[in-house]
Design a protein around this motif. Structure first.
Motif, short mmCIF file in Angstrom:
data_model
loop_
_atom_site.label_atom_id
_atom_site.label_comp_id
_atom_site.label_asym_id
_atom_site.label_seq_id
_atom_site.Cartn_x
_atom_site.Cartn_y
_atom_site.Cartn_z
N VAL A 5 10.97 5.04 -6.83
CA VAL A 5 9.87 5.06 -5.84
C VAL A 5 8.75 4.12 -6.23
N LYS A 6 8.68 3.70 -7.50
CA LYS A 6 7.68 2.72 -7.95
C LYS A 6 8.32 1.83 -8.99
N PRO A 7 8.04 0.52 -9.06
CA PRO A 7 7.17 -0.20 -8.13
C PRO A 7 7.72 -0.14 -6.69
N LEU A 13 -4.75 12.22 11.15
CA LEU A 13 -5.87 11.93 10.26
C LEU A 13 -5.44 10.92 9.19
N LYS A 14 -4.26 11.15 8.62
CA LYS A 14 -3.76 10.23 7.59
C LYS A 14 -3.63 8.81 8.15
N ARG A 15 -3.02 8.71 9.33
CA ARG A 15 -2.83 7.39 9.93
C ARG A 15 -4.17 6.68 10.15
N ARG A 52 -2.25 10.55 -10.89
CA ARG A 52 -2.00 9.16 -10.44
C ARG A 52 -1.94 9.14 -8.92
N ILE A 53 -3.14 9.14 -8.33
CA ILE A 53 -3.25 9.04 -6.87
C ILE A 53 -4.17 7.87 -6.55
N GLY A 54 -3.94 7.27 -5.40
CA GLY A 54 -4.63 6.04 -5.05
C GLY A 54 -6.15 6.15 -5.02
N VAL A 55 -6.64 7.34 -4.71
CA VAL A 55 -8.08 7.50 -4.52
C VAL A 55 -8.88 7.08 -5.77
N TYR A 87 0.85 -1.20 0.00
CA TYR A 87 0.00 0.00 0.00
C TYR A 87 0.89 1.25 0.00
N SER A 88 0.76 2.06 -1.06
CA SER A 88 1.70 3.16 -1.26
C SER A 88 1.58 4.28 -0.22
N ALA A 89 0.39 4.47 0.35
CA ALA A 89 0.21 5.62 1.25
C ALA A 89 1.13 5.56 2.47
N ILE A 94 -2.52 -2.87 -12.99
CA ILE A 94 -1.12 -3.22 -12.72
C ILE A 94 -0.29 -2.02 -12.28
N GLY A 95 -0.96 -0.93 -11.90
CA GLY A 95 -0.24 0.17 -11.27
C GLY A 95 0.60 1.00 -12.21
N SER A 96 1.74 1.48 -11.68
CA SER A 96 2.58 2.42 -12.44
C SER A 96 4.05 2.20 -12.12
N THR A 129 2.52 -13.12 -12.46
CA THR A 129 2.19 -11.83 -13.08
C THR A 129 1.83 -12.04 -14.54
N LEU A 130 1.18 -11.05 -15.10
CA LEU A 130 0.80 -11.10 -16.51
C LEU A 130 2.00 -10.70 -17.36
N VAL A 131 2.31 -11.47 -18.40
CA VAL A 131 3.42 -11.07 -19.29
C VAL A 131 2.98 -10.85 -20.73
N GLY A 133 -7.24 2.35 -11.95
CA GLY A 133 -6.07 2.79 -11.19
C GLY A 133 -5.04 3.46 -12.09
N ASP A 134 -3.78 3.41 -11.64
CA ASP A 134 -2.70 4.15 -12.31
C ASP A 134 -2.44 3.71 -13.74
N CYS A 135 -2.76 2.45 -14.09
CA CYS A 135 -2.44 1.98 -15.44
C CYS A 135 -3.51 2.38 -16.45
C1 LIG Z 1 6.12 6.71 -2.40
C2 LIG Z 1 4.71 6.90 -2.87
C3 LIG Z 1 3.75 7.36 -1.98
C4 LIG Z 1 2.43 7.56 -2.42
N1 LIG Z 1 1.52 8.00 -1.51
C5 LIG Z 1 0.26 8.17 -1.89
C6 LIG Z 1 -0.72 8.60 -0.94
O1 LIG Z 1 -0.43 8.83 0.25
N2 LIG Z 1 -1.99 8.73 -1.38
C7 LIG Z 1 -2.36 8.48 -2.69
O2 LIG Z 1 -3.53 8.62 -3.03
N3 LIG Z 1 -1.45 8.08 -3.60
C8 LIG Z 1 -0.17 7.92 -3.24
N4 LIG Z 1 0.75 7.51 -4.17
C9 LIG Z 1 0.29 7.19 -5.53
C10 LIG Z 1 -0.19 5.75 -5.53
O3 LIG Z 1 0.94 4.90 -5.42
C11 LIG Z 1 -0.91 5.27 -6.75
O4 LIG Z 1 -1.78 6.21 -7.27
C12 LIG Z 1 -1.69 3.98 -6.41
O5 LIG Z 1 -0.80 3.02 -5.90
C13 LIG Z 1 -2.37 3.43 -7.61
O6 LIG Z 1 -3.02 2.23 -7.27
P1 LIG Z 1 -3.09 1.05 -8.30
O7 LIG Z 1 -3.94 0.02 -7.65
O8 LIG Z 1 -3.46 1.53 -9.64
O9 LIG Z 1 -1.59 0.51 -8.44
P2 LIG Z 1 -0.64 -0.19 -7.38
O10 LIG Z 1 -0.99 0.19 -5.99
O11 LIG Z 1 0.74 0.09 -7.87
O12 LIG Z 1 -0.97 -1.75 -7.55
C14 LIG Z 1 -0.66 -2.44 -8.71
C15 LIG Z 1 -0.53 -3.91 -8.38
O13 LIG Z 1 -0.36 -4.62 -9.59
C16 LIG Z 1 0.65 -5.61 -9.44
N5 LIG Z 1 1.22 -5.87 -10.75
C17 LIG Z 1 2.11 -5.11 -11.44
N6 LIG Z 1 2.40 -5.68 -12.62
C18 LIG Z 1 1.67 -6.80 -12.70
C19 LIG Z 1 1.52 -7.83 -13.69
N7 LIG Z 1 2.19 -7.78 -14.84
N8 LIG Z 1 0.69 -8.85 -13.43
C20 LIG Z 1 -0.02 -8.90 -12.27
N9 LIG Z 1 0.08 -7.98 -11.31
C21 LIG Z 1 0.91 -6.93 -11.51
C22 LIG Z 1 1.64 -4.96 -8.47
O14 LIG Z 1 2.44 -5.94 -7.85
C23 LIG Z 1 0.71 -4.23 -7.52
O15 LIG Z 1 0.33 -5.07 -6.47
C24 LIG Z 1 2.08 7.31 -3.78
C25 LIG Z 1 3.04 6.86 -4.67
C26 LIG Z 1 4.34 6.65 -4.22
C27 LIG Z 1 5.36 6.16 -5.21
#
Ligand SMILES: Cc1cc2nc3c(=O)[nH]c(=O)nc-3n(C[C@H](O)[C@H](O)[C@H](O)COP(=O)(O)OP(=O)(O)OC[C@H]3O[C@@H](n4cnc5c(N)ncnc54)[C@H](O)[C@@H]3O)c2cc1C
Length: 345
Positions: free
Chosen positions: A94-96, A316-318, A254-257, A11-13, A75-77, A47-49, A242-244
């Motif tokens: 900082v990511k992954p 509040l964040k915690r 690109r924020i978790g919300v 969890y990135s937060a 799959i995030g960013s 993971t997906l390839v 999400g981010d992808c």
């Molecule tokens: C240091 C840091 C702090 C942050 N803090 C905040 C914050 O406090 N609040 C906030 O809103 N945003 C924050 N962000 C932004 C936040 O990380 C992203 O917006 C959020 O994680 C996006 O969620 P997601 O589910 O799209 O992706 P992710 O949380 O990145 O999840 C993606 C998942 O997909 C998996 N995955 C990747 N590739 C594959 C594959 N090929 N096959 C299968 N699975 C795969 C990964 O292992 C991961 O588990 C922060 C970012 C960073 C880098």
């Protein structure tokens, strides 16, 4: 329904706090296997390839071929590549988040005691990490190098000034208008020829969709282009969240919300398409609360132009993070990971 995922989700937060050693590494870890079991979802741990879009087959990292009728990508960013910038593989990204998890370990290494850290990129993530690292006893100097005029460009002006003051008080050196062209193992080189030495380089140049999205033929570095229904603009059976995802009707940060709020829309959509009902759409809210964890019990909360900085912002964040994680940190009796954490604040 089948979930294709690595065994743990991070969890990135809370990632900055765990990378800085303020919270334990497992604080933000979700045991995906335990969660899938508790939710009655079949998990395929890999993971997906690759995708065969015509045959509707997903190929996994261990070579399995999983067939699907509908596929959702989440799959995030990754850290955004800056055109023309060379980056040595020793730089921490900082990511992954797996890369960031190594930072704490590297800084604790006795051979690196008092390490000088250069953070490339002065956005919210770079500044959050700079503030945290600056108060670590085992870190020497922390520098932030930013190509723009100012750091924290997306923050309200007052919040930016407050954050700059806090960084200065903690001895963080901020260099602006300094475009890094080359990140080497022990120094960065800027476009004007300046060289800055370090022991560890940390890349925080923003986030982009993983290269896999381009390789799959489903989009580009902006992500999988999706409609308001979260479906690919051309392929009804492909969803992305999400981010992808690249939400085409409006640019989303690109924020978790967004990923979190898109989840229930995705679920409803999957159920509604089976029942032949009209599909729901994702309606992003204009502003979202975000709280930077600045270390030493201080948080910076921002929502639109409104902001406040102090201990209550971090509390509040915690509270928000703990409550969110508690929903998913299911304990698997067969594993020790995935326990809930107790925040000191
Ligand atoms: C240091 C840091 C702090 C942050 N803090 C905040 C914050 O406090 N609040 C906030 O809103 N945003 C924050 N962000 C932004 C936040 O990380 C992203 O917006 C959020 O994680 C996006 O969620 P997601 O589910 O799209 O992706 P992710 O949380 O990145 O999840 C993606 C998942 O997909 C998996 N995955 C990747 N590739 C594959 C594959 N090929 N096959 C299968 N699975 C795969 C990964 O292992 C991961 O588990 C922060 C970012 C960073 C880098």
């Amino acid at each position: 329904m089948q979930l294709l995922s690595p065994p743990f989700f991070h969890y990135s937060a809370v990632a900055s706090a765990t990378a800085a050693g303020v919270l334990p590494q497992e604080a933000g870890r979700i045991d995906v296997r335990a969660l899938a079991r508790a939710s009655g979802v079949e998990l395929y741990e890999a993971t997906l390839v690759r995708l065969d879009l015509d045959a509707r087959i997903a190929v996994t990292s261990d070579g399995a071929a999983l067939s699907y009728d509908v596929l959702s990508l989440n799959i995030g960013s990754v850290v955004a590549a800056v055109p023309g910038m060379r980056v040595d593989p020793t730089a921490v990204t900082v990511k992954p988040l797996s890369g960031l998890a190594e930072l704490d370990e590297r800084l604790r290494d006795p051979a690196r005691l008092g390490a000088d850290v250069t953070i490339v990129g002065g956005g919210a993530t770079g500044l959050e990490l700079a503030a945290h690292l600056a108060v670590r006893r085992d870190v020497g100097r922390v520098r932030v190098v930013e190509s723009g005029r100012d750091v924290g460009a997306g923050l309200p002006p007052g919040a930016r000034r407050r954050l700059n003051r806090l960084l200065a008080q903690r001895g963080v050196e901020v260099r602006t208008r300094c475009a890094v062209t080359d990140v080497r193992e022990r120094r960065v080189v800027c476009a004007d020829g300046t060289e800055i030495s370090h022991d560890v380089a940390l890349m925080a140049t923003g986030l982009s969709a993983p290269p896999l999205i381009t390789e799959l033929g489903l989009g580009d570095e902006h992500g999988v282009p999706v409609r308001d229904t979260l479906q690919h603009i051309d392929l009804d059976e492909i969803y992305a969240v999400g981010d992808c995802a690249h939400f085409t009707s409006q640019a989303l940060p690109r924020i978790g919300v967004h990923g979190v709020r898109q989840g229930p829309v995705l679920l409803r959509s999957l159920l509604d398409r089976r029942r032949g009902r009209p599909l729901p759409v994702y309606e992003p809210r204009r502003h979202a609360l975000s709280v930077l964890d600045l270390g030493e019990g201080v948080g910076l909360a921002v929502r639109g132009r409104w902001w406040w900085c102090g201990a209550s912002a971090l509390r509040l964040k915690r509270r928000i993070d703990r409550r969110w994680l508690a929903q998913y940190q299911v304990v698997d009796p067969g594993r020790s990971a995935g326990r809930q954490w107790v925040s000191p604040s």
